[in-house]
Design a protein around this motif. Structure first.
Motif, PDB file in Angstrom:
ATOM      1  N   LEU A 164       0.837  -1.192   0.000  1.00 17.59           N
ATOM      2  CA  LEU A 164       0.000   0.000   0.000  1.00 17.59           C
ATOM      3  C   LEU A 164       0.874   1.244   0.000  1.00 17.59           C
ATOM      4  O   LEU A 164       1.797   1.371   0.799  1.00 17.59           O
ATOM      5  N   GLN A 165       0.578   2.148  -0.934  1.00 18.11           N
ATOM      6  CA  GLN A 165       1.353   3.384  -0.979  1.00 18.11           C
ATOM      7  C   GLN A 165       0.824   4.354   0.069  1.00 18.11           C
ATOM      8  O   GLN A 165      -0.202   4.122   0.685  1.00 18.11           O
TER       9      GLN A 165
ATOM     10  N   PRO B 221      -1.085   7.523   1.520  1.00 20.89           N
ATOM     11  CA  PRO B 221      -2.292   8.184   1.038  1.00 20.89           C
ATOM     12  C   PRO B 221      -1.960   9.464   0.279  1.00 20.89           C
ATOM     13  O   PRO B 221      -0.931  10.094   0.497  1.00 20.89           O
TER      14      PRO B 221
ATOM     15  N   ASN C  43     -10.291   3.067  -3.753  1.00 25.28           N
ATOM     16  CA  ASN C  43      -9.127   3.934  -3.910  1.00 25.28           C
ATOM     17  C   ASN C  43      -8.074   3.596  -2.869  1.00 25.28           C
ATOM     18  O   ASN C  43      -6.878   3.610  -3.149  1.00 25.28           O
ATOM     19  N   LYS C  44      -8.525   3.242  -1.647  1.00 23.83           N
ATOM     20  CA  LYS C  44      -7.537   2.966  -0.613  1.00 23.83           C
ATOM     21  C   LYS C  44      -6.912   1.589  -0.782  1.00 23.83           C
ATOM     22  O   LYS C  44      -5.722   1.425  -0.595  1.00 23.83           O
TER      23      LYS C  44
ATOM     24  N   SER D 120      -7.074  -0.835  -3.483  1.00 23.80           N
ATOM     25  CA  SER D 120      -6.395  -1.262  -4.712  1.00 23.80           C
ATOM     26  C   SER D 120      -6.035   0.003  -5.485  1.00 23.80           C
ATOM     27  O   SER D 120      -6.804   0.498  -6.296  1.00 23.80           O
ATOM     28  N   GLN D 121      -4.850   0.506  -5.212  1.00 20.95           N
ATOM     29  CA  GLN D 121      -4.493   1.827  -5.751  1.00 20.95           C
ATOM     30  C   GLN D 121      -3.948   1.664  -7.148  1.00 20.95           C
ATOM     31  O   GLN D 121      -2.743   1.758  -7.350  1.00 20.95           O
TER      32      GLN D 121
ATOM     33  N   GLN E  25      -3.205   5.770  -8.876  1.00 17.03           N
ATOM     34  CA  GLN E  25      -3.344   6.296  -7.524  1.00 17.03           C
ATOM     35  C   GLN E  25      -4.137   7.595  -7.528  1.00 17.03           C
ATOM     36  O   GLN E  25      -3.890   8.488  -8.344  1.00 17.03           O
ATOM     37  N   GLY E  26      -5.135   7.676  -6.651  1.00 17.59           N
ATOM     38  CA  GLY E  26      -5.882   8.903  -6.493  1.00 17.59           C
ATOM     39  C   GLY E  26      -7.080   9.054  -7.401  1.00 17.59           C
ATOM     40  O   GLY E  26      -7.782  10.049  -7.304  1.00 17.59           O
TER      41      GLY E  26
END
Lengths: 169, 102
Positions: free
Chosen positions: A126-127, A129, B50-51, B53-54, B57-58
């Motif tokens: 997980l990157q 936030p 979104n949290k 499985s990124q 990203q974003g």
């Protein structure tokens, strides 16, 4: 580390309390006979949803949710209730209440089954936030076209509301 | 950490309550509120994916920004229509609004 575990349980129990309260207030929105009461529980339910956003690492969106939904939209609903009918009202249900209860309950069961069984893709590492700066950069670079389209829609809604709401001659 | 499915179940409960309200209430303002509940459930889903499985990203957060903007404009237009119909037909009950029926 006991204090870390303690903190983890507190965080978890606050989440479950918050989601339980959100669901209770959502039920009150649907169930209360008085429209004004349902507007109040609608605002509280939206605050609960903003808390859930905080658990999903979206601090900016949580604040935006409170500002836009609770500050603006709930107030608009209060105004609409005040401008229309008396708060005490005749039967608030239509005749499809039973069948709609059955349909939505069956749909909820279906959704819960799917959610429990589906193999959701979870990315391994997980990157961090997304920070607010990164979100702004994304909105202004990669997703700039939908951003502009949304601003046109907001303008259209503004003009449309003024035209429709204008007093007739 | 709280598992992904719990967020999804909260959102499913909100969605089902919104569907139930939108189908069973008579007051147009209540129906608009229930539609808002449905859209909030969709927002929770977007942020959950979104949290967890990124992939780009974003993307989820950007999408939620758009959903909030669209929701705000739609609810404003809807409420103005309800107030306007109330001025003309003196009712907010959707089963009494039959001006355009023959």
């Amino acid at each position: 580390m006991p204090s870390g575990i303690m903190q983890g349980t507190i965080i978890k129990s606050v989440f479950y309390l918050l989601s339980g309260l959100t669901c209770v207030f959502a039920f009150l929105v649907v169930a209360s006979r008085n429209v004004f009461h349902s507007v109040i529980s609608f605002a509280l339910c939206l605050i609960g949803v903003a808390g859930i956003y905080l658990y999903l690492d979206a601090e900016f969106l949580a604040m935006a949710q409170i500002l836009i939904y609770v500050g603006a939209i709930a107030t608009l609903f209060v105004f609409a209730v005040m401008l229309t009918e008396k708060v005490k009202m005749p039967p608030e249900r239509n005749r499809y209440i039973l069948i709609s209860a059955v349909v939505s309950l069956a749909f909820l069961m279906l959704l819960v089954n799917i959610i429990k069984k589906a193999p959701w893709k979870v990315s391994a590492a997980l990157q961090l936030p997304l920070s607010l700066t990164q979100l702004g950069k994304l909105l202004m670079s990669t997703y700039v076209l939908p951003f502009e389209v949304v601003s046109v829609i907001l303008l259209a809604a503004l003009v449309g509301v003024v035209v429709v709401g204008k007093a007739q001659k | 950490m709280i598992p992904q499915s719990h967020f999804l179940i909260v959102s499913a409960i909100l969605f089902a309550l919104g569907i139930f309200g939108a189908l069973s209430r008579r007051n147009a303002i209540s129906i608009l509120m229930c539609i808002e509940l449905i859209l909030n459930a969709a927002n929770i889903n977007l942020l959950t994916f979104n949290k967890f499985s990124q992939d780009p990203q974003g993307l989820g957060e950007v999408f939620v920004v758009f959903v909030i903007a669209i929701t705000a404009s739609s609810v404003v237009v809807g409420l103005v229509l309800v107030v306007k119909i109330y001025r003309n037909a003196r009712t907010v009950f959707i089963d009494k609004m039959n001006l355009m029926k023959w």
